[in-house]
Design a protein around this motif. Structure first.
Motif, PDB file in Angstrom:
ATOM      1  N   ILE A  91      53.804  63.842 -36.914  1.00 53.05           N
ATOM      2  CA  ILE A  91      52.387  64.332 -37.232  1.00 53.05           C
ATOM      3  C   ILE A  91      52.348  65.825 -37.631  1.00 53.05           C
ATOM      4  O   ILE A  91      51.593  66.103 -38.645  1.00 53.05           O
ATOM      5  CB  ILE A  91      51.800  64.216 -35.907  1.00 53.05           C
ATOM      6  N   GLU A  94      52.495  66.906 -41.320  1.00 55.30           N
ATOM      7  CA  GLU A  94      51.260  66.613 -42.168  1.00 55.30           C
ATOM      8  C   GLU A  94      50.333  67.869 -41.492  1.00 55.30           C
ATOM      9  O   GLU A  94      49.832  68.632 -42.483  1.00 55.30           O
ATOM     10  CB  GLU A  94      50.815  65.250 -41.969  1.00 55.30           C
ATOM     11  N   PHE A  95      50.148  67.933 -40.452  1.00 53.22           N
ATOM     12  CA  PHE A  95      49.310  69.074 -39.866  1.00 53.22           C
ATOM     13  C   PHE A  95      49.755  70.352 -40.277  1.00 53.22           C
ATOM     14  O   PHE A  95      48.682  71.056 -40.352  1.00 53.22           O
ATOM     15  CB  PHE A  95      49.258  68.903 -38.407  1.00 53.22           C
ATOM     16  N   LEU A 102      47.840  70.111 -33.397  1.00 55.20           N
ATOM     17  CA  LEU A 102      47.789  68.738 -32.609  1.00 55.20           C
ATOM     18  C   LEU A 102      47.632  69.168 -31.071  1.00 55.20           C
ATOM     19  O   LEU A 102      48.295  69.905 -30.540  1.00 55.20           O
ATOM     20  CB  LEU A 102      48.973  68.159 -32.599  1.00 55.20           C
ATOM     21  N   ALA A 307      48.949  60.684 -39.280  1.00 59.68           N
ATOM     22  CA  ALA A 307      48.316  61.896 -39.416  1.00 59.68           C
ATOM     23  C   ALA A 307      47.551  61.875 -40.601  1.00 59.68           C
ATOM     24  O   ALA A 307      46.432  62.224 -40.871  1.00 59.68           O
ATOM     25  CB  ALA A 307      49.304  62.992 -39.609  1.00 59.68           C
TER      26      ALA A 307
END
Length: 352
Positions: A91, A94-95, A102, A307
């Motif tokens: 995740i 990508e974030f 997150l 994500a």
């Protein structure tokens, strides 16, 4: 003095050899960028340490630029589960380049969990959530939809869902493990399963039952909460049986490693006396003795795809269902032919 100027989109575009507009499209997960170009731009952004101005973006568009992950398990089980660290890393892959944060919360399933989702929505702390550990008759789907949050489910729910999903065949790896053991000659195989209330555990159990029936082997199942201590308890139960299995298929690697420890303390030799398979193919499984035969899944890849799907959903994209490649069985030293006496007895029984 070193140049501490914050990297800009123009810097990313210059290094990637593309226009600023294309960089903006890639970083915001918009259409019009090929997958290869998008990956190259994201890699350049990571290398340069580019991050967006989150405060400015939040104020300008009225979004939190955050995604939520509410984990409905006990902290002890989460701490021992190898899936979540890799999944969360995916995740963050990508974030980190798209300016998202997150937000992770651990909550007891039920009222506390529901209140956690309500709090995230009412405080506008997140724009959407990733729903993991889907359950039979999962009421979180209606709850999250009613709160107006975007969402992605990890796995395909059994009930109707308005959300995108990212899934793989939960039972494929278990079927491969049973087929492998049957081909080695095992006729009595047990499964140490996860909680039946979780869909992926239930699907793995059903896959085990189907594979055992198809292979014509005797089978039995012991349910656990996925923890190592429960894996050890289940192994003790199976080894205390009047007729113990010659192989055990575990639903994760931590339980499998705990099971090997139980067997060895009893004086059994793995795999001479008992074959063992795990699930998740965690790093430590390659270094225990004997090395662990396990089902390999790409938890980090799941995180990245979840994500991306969440970012698309927050951006207003129509729901989609993303299927990931099936798991693979990695055969190592913890599986072998069954004990000769057991194999001979099974052969005599079949001949009667």
């Amino acid at each position: 003095m070193a140049d501490e100027r914050r990297p800009t989109i123009a810097d990313v575009a210059r290094s990637a050899g593309v226009s600023k507009g294309l960089v903006s499209f890639a970083l915001n997960d918009r259409a019009g960028v090929s997958p290869e170009t998008r990956e190259r731009i994201l890699a350049v952004a990571r290398d340069l340490g580019w991050t967006p101005s989150l405060r400015a973006r939040s104020l300008s568009v009225g979004r939190a630029f955050a995604g939520g992950l509410v984990i409905g398990r006990s902290p002890d089980v989460i701490a021992a589960d190898p899936f979540f660290p890799s999944f969360i890393a995916g995740i963050e892959d990508e974030f980190s380049v798209s300016g998202q944060v997150l937000v992770i919360a651990v909550a007891t399933p039920g009222r506390h969990e529901a209140e956690t989702y309500r709090g995230l929505a009412s405080d506008r702390r997140v724009d959407g959530v990733i729903l993991t550990d889907l359950r039979v008759d999962d009421d979180r789907i209606d709850l999250v939809a009613g709160l107006g949050l975007a969402a992605v489910t990890l796995g395909v729910p059994e009930s109707a869902s308005p959300f995108s999903s990212v899934s793989t065949d939960d039972g494929a790896g278990i079927r491969l493990a049973v087929e492998h053991l049957a081909q080695l000659g095992h006729r009595d195989i047990a499964h140490v399963a996860g909680p039946g209330s979780m869909l992926h555990a239930d699907r793995r159990r059903r896959a085990f039952d189907d594979a055992a029936r198809h292979a014509g082997v005797t089978s039995r199942v012991v349910e656990t909460d996925f923890s190592a201590i429960e894996g050890a308890r289940a192994t003790e139960e199976l080894l205390d049986a009047a007729i113990r299995p010659t192989a055990i298929v575990y639903s994760n690697d931590h339980m499998a490693i705990a099971g090997i420890g139980v067997a060895q303390r009893r004086g059994l030799i793995v795999p001479r006396d008992l074959s063992v398979t795990g699930f998740d193919d965690i790093e430590i499984g390659k270094h225990v003795h004997p090395t662990l035969t396990s089902v390999a899944t790409d938890a980090r890849g799941w995180g990245r795809m979840a994500a991306r799907a969440l970012l698309a959903a927050v951006g207003g994209a129509a729901p989609e269902h993303v299927s990931l490649p099936d798991p693979r069985l990695i055969v190592r030293a913890s599986t072998g032919a069954p004990p000769r006496t057991t194999a001979a007895a099974a052969a005599r029984h079949q001949g009667d």
